[in-house]
Design a protein around this motif. Structure first.
Motif, mmCIF file in Angstrom:
data_model
loop_
_atom_site.group_PDB
_atom_site.id
_atom_site.type_symbol
_atom_site.label_atom_id
_atom_site.label_comp_id
_atom_site.label_asym_id
_atom_site.label_seq_id
_atom_site.Cartn_x
_atom_site.Cartn_y
_atom_site.Cartn_z
ATOM 1 N N MET A 184 0.898 -1.351 -0.025
ATOM 2 C CA MET A 184 0.067 0.012 0.076
ATOM 3 C C MET A 184 1.152 1.260 -0.069
ATOM 4 S SD MET A 184 -3.209 0.375 2.674
ATOM 5 C CE MET A 184 -2.545 -0.383 3.795
ATOM 6 N N GLY A 185 0.473 2.004 -0.781
ATOM 7 C CA GLY A 185 1.357 3.455 -0.854
ATOM 8 C C GLY A 185 0.691 4.510 -0.036
ATOM 9 N N PRO A 186 1.464 5.425 -0.138
ATOM 10 C CA PRO A 186 0.694 6.671 0.978
ATOM 11 C C PRO A 186 -0.811 6.993 0.449
ATOM 12 C CG PRO A 186 2.942 7.383 0.499
ATOM 13 C CD PRO A 186 2.557 5.813 -0.392
ATOM 14 N N ALA A 187 -0.918 7.315 -0.764
ATOM 15 C CA ALA A 187 -1.991 7.759 -1.340
ATOM 16 C C ALA A 187 -3.289 6.709 -1.051
ATOM 17 C CB ALA A 187 -2.097 7.963 -2.862
ATOM 18 N N THR A 188 -3.009 5.470 -1.237
ATOM 19 C CA THR A 188 -4.003 4.424 -0.959
ATOM 20 C C THR A 188 -4.328 4.351 0.501
ATOM 21 O OG1 THR A 188 -3.179 3.163 -2.757
ATOM 22 C CG2 THR A 188 -4.680 1.983 -1.404
ATOM 23 N N LEU A 189 -3.440 4.373 1.293
ATOM 24 C CA LEU A 189 -3.492 4.409 2.605
ATOM 25 C C LEU A 189 -4.190 5.439 3.234
ATOM 26 C CD1 LEU A 189 -2.570 3.238 5.583
ATOM 27 C CD2 LEU A 189 -0.783 5.155 5.437
ATOM 28 N N TYR A 190 -3.752 6.713 2.730
ATOM 29 C CA TYR A 190 -4.627 8.135 3.427
ATOM 30 C C TYR A 190 -5.992 8.113 2.771
ATOM 31 C CZ TYR A 190 -0.945 8.945 6.454
ATOM 32 O OH TYR A 190 0.042 8.781 7.515
#
Lengths: 136, 109
Positions: free
Chosen positions: B39-45
């Protein structure tokens, strides 16, 4: 290597602008910080081999989370539709200006085809080849 | 919100173990999925934002956990725990049905 990492961070910070404003305003700093942390750790653990999956993940997210969201917004849909319509109209206009004879030929063909079919069908119904001599 | 998206499911699952910040959620997700779900930062947030809006998780103060001050910690809410349990139950049902329908798959219990 640090230069390459700095470049990645800079690029990532720039791509943040594509994400929805609410997300950017609330989590933009954390996203950036997290990406920095992630890339540094990946580089420390396995160099390029560990860094590439992280970069790949971030770049796919750019398309799936960022650009896809943008493409769904009415402003982008309106702008893209307008651009496509303008491009089609401009291309047709250019072609017509460059080929006036071609335009005339197409017009004539449409006229003759439409007219001939109508008269032929009508003639067949009433038992006459060219009723009223109207065929051009 | 059921069925949960994979990212949302992993976030809830990781938070069931205790309060965590974004980076810890990412690391735990990668570990839980045996490296299959990154999971990258964008998907996470994006998912954190949705889960916060749905009251499935909530932000908490860092408390006694060592932190650099920039990190925000998240906790699974009661509603989130219930959603996670429902999702796990749904998955169990799907697995049972799959086992009934295709014994040739040799799915383990």
């Amino acid at each position: 290597m640090i230069f390459a990492l700095h470049l990645c961070w800079r690029a990532y910070d720039l791509t943040l602008r594509v994400y929805p404003r609410e997300l950017r305003e609330e989590f933009g700093c954390e996203m950036s910080h997290l990406f920095h942390h992630q890339t540094l750790e990946a580089w420390a653990n396995g160099g390029w081999r560990a860094l590439l999956p992280v970069l790949w993940c971030a770049s796919t997210e750019f398309w799936t989370e960022g650009l896809l969201f943008r493409m769904r917004s009415p402003e982008v849909i309106a702008a893209a539709s307008s651009l496509v319509c303008t491009w089609v109209a401009f291309t047709v206009l250019l072609w017509a200006l460059a080929n006036p004879l071609g335009v005339k030929a197409i017009g004539d063909r449409i006229w003759h085809l439409g007219g001939a079919r109508t008269f032929r069908e009508h003639g067949a119904k009433v038992g006459c080849a060219d009723p009223g001599g109207l065929r051009p | 919100m059921l069925p949960l998206a994979p990212a949302a499911f992993y976030i809830l699952l990781v938070l069931a173990d205790g309060d965590k910040h974004g980076y810890a959620i990412m690391q735990e997700t990668l570990k839980l999925s045996d490296g299959n779900f990154r999971m990258g930062p964008a998907t996470l947030y994006t998912n954190v934002q949705r889960l916060l809006a749905a009251d499935l998780i909530r932000e908490v103060a860092a408390g006694s956990v060592e932190t650099d001050g920039r990190r925000r910690f998240y906790r699974l809410s009661r509603l989130g725990r219930s959603a996670l349990e429902q999702e796990l139950e749904r998955m169990r049902k799907v697995l049972r049905q799959a086992q009934k329908l295709s014994p040739a798959l040799k799915l383990s219990h």
